[in-house]
Design a protein around this motif. Sequence first.
Motif, PDB file in Angstrom:
ATOM      1  N   VAL A 303       0.838  -1.203   0.000  1.00 21.90           N
ATOM      2  CA  VAL A 303       0.000   0.000   0.000  1.00 21.90           C
ATOM      3  C   VAL A 303       0.872   1.253   0.000  1.00 21.90           C
ATOM      4  CG1 VAL A 303      -1.768   1.272   1.271  1.00 21.90           C
ATOM      5  CG2 VAL A 303      -1.839  -1.232   1.192  1.00 21.90           C
ATOM      6  N   ASP A 306       2.200   3.667  -2.941  1.00 22.01           N
ATOM      7  CA  ASP A 306       1.451   4.781  -3.525  1.00 22.01           C
ATOM      8  C   ASP A 306       1.557   6.062  -2.704  1.00 22.01           C
ATOM      9  OD1 ASP A 306       0.526   3.192  -5.635  1.00 22.01           O
ATOM     10  OD2 ASP A 306      -1.165   2.449  -4.445  1.00 22.01           O
ATOM     11  N   CYS A 307       2.365   6.052  -1.649  1.00 21.29           N
ATOM     12  CA  CYS A 307       2.544   7.254  -0.823  1.00 21.29           C
ATOM     13  C   CYS A 307       3.379   8.294  -1.576  1.00 21.29           C
ATOM     14  CB  CYS A 307       3.243   6.900   0.488  1.00 21.29           C
ATOM     15  SG  CYS A 307       2.169   6.132   1.715  1.00 21.29           S
ATOM     16  N   ASP A 319      -1.388  12.806   3.549  1.00 21.01           N
ATOM     17  CA  ASP A 319      -1.436  12.043   2.300  1.00 21.01           C
ATOM     18  C   ASP A 319      -0.796  10.661   2.403  1.00 21.01           C
ATOM     19  OD1 ASP A 319      -2.762  14.095   1.037  1.00 21.01           O
ATOM     20  OD2 ASP A 319      -0.929  15.011   0.243  1.00 21.01           O
ATOM     21  N   CYS A 320      -0.529  10.163   3.610  1.00 18.18           N
ATOM     22  CA  CYS A 320      -0.013   8.796   3.744  1.00 18.18           C
ATOM     23  C   CYS A 320      -1.155   7.831   3.446  1.00 18.18           C
ATOM     24  CB  CYS A 320       0.531   8.548   5.148  1.00 18.18           C
ATOM     25  SG  CYS A 320       1.175   6.868   5.386  1.00 18.18           S
ATOM     26  N   THR A 321      -0.986   6.986   2.445  1.00 13.22           N
ATOM     27  CA  THR A 321      -2.067   6.098   2.007  1.00 13.22           C
ATOM     28  C   THR A 321      -2.391   5.016   3.034  1.00 13.22           C
ATOM     29  OG1 THR A 321      -0.467   4.702   0.838  1.00 13.22           O
ATOM     30  CG2 THR A 321      -1.527   6.463  -0.426  1.00 13.22           C
ATOM     31  N   TRP A 325      -6.100   3.148   4.019  1.00  9.31           N
ATOM     32  CA  TRP A 325      -6.168   1.681   3.954  1.00  9.31           C
ATOM     33  C   TRP A 325      -6.648   1.092   5.270  1.00  9.31           C
ATOM     34  CZ3 TRP A 325      -2.999  -1.730   6.796  1.00  9.31           C
ATOM     35  CH2 TRP A 325      -3.046  -3.069   6.409  1.00  9.31           C
TER      36      TRP A 325
END
Length: 361
Positions: A303, A306-307, A319-321, A325
Amino acid sequence: MARRDIGTDDPRVRVRPGKGSRPRTKQRPNYDDAVRGMVTRIDRGHYRIRLTDPSLTQDGSGDITAMKARELGRGKVVVGDEVSVVGDVSGRKDTLARMVRVEERASLLRRSAEDGDAAGTEKPVVANAEVLVIVTAVADPEPRPRMIDRYLVAAYDAGMEPLLVLTKSDLADAGPLLALYEPLGVRTFPTYLDPSSRAEATRAAGDGVAAVREAIAGRTAVFVGHSGVGKSTLINALVPGADRVTGHVNEVTGRGRHTSTSLQALELPGGGWVIDTPGVRSFGVSHVSSADVLRGFPDLAEVAADCPRGCTHAEGVIDCTLDAWAAVGPEGIRRARLDSFRRLLAPSLEAEDPVPTTHRH
């Protein structure tokens, strides 16, 4: 011949001639006659070594005792190290060989001290092991997922395969614990206090101890776990005659008593080694970088790809994905995984250069 200046004109003073100093040779012995072996136990500066060629010893066991040569310096030698020795390798009583070389390591399991003046200091644990067997009880004492996560991080950092052995699986439901780690691809092995207590569905899966034995056959496996989880009992089942001392869990504190007091390598029937470690109540991983901590959580790493670039994945980073999640995870399982990751991440971030916890656009 000119008279040597002795700092006085008194003829009664006699000075002894100075001792000549012989220049040290740059040549060092190459120890072509050295023999190889593996360190199986360390006791107060004495190294128990199993020779690669057992026939060199008087009794054919291959076991000798050695001291470390001064020229090796203060470098740490640990159980599992492949070494070269010279001198008396007969293994007779009261004889000592000399360890003159430590061979290059294929892997090194490490941990960090967390208490006192030595906090943050990296400590080598075992060399050249291939498997890290994480032993935890389903109940009595209660499982500690955060400790398991730390072991996983250490295993991935060392390049070792982690296995999770669940002891006392007849005392409680192992399902919730399995749900945390099976999605990561970590192989799990439930074992039982009383084989007759297994449910039919579980019995069909086979004997847990036999499955562990098969998984580590011919390999070097390090067994870790906090006190009271049944690690010594498991090792006694795997290695007949090991006679590792077993203990019990304190009814008041819920903690186990330390029974293994030192590392020891035990040979498996049919080949391979089991290395028993003392039970610990903490296992620091501050020596592992933040990038390597993420390797211990493959589900999060996928995951995090995408960061934004440079994301530290720490709490509060914009904005940390990982936060999105975790928010949609079933029954809080993803949130628990992310919390464990960030708790381990904290000491790694403190050791690195400060990075802002927000991203500017």
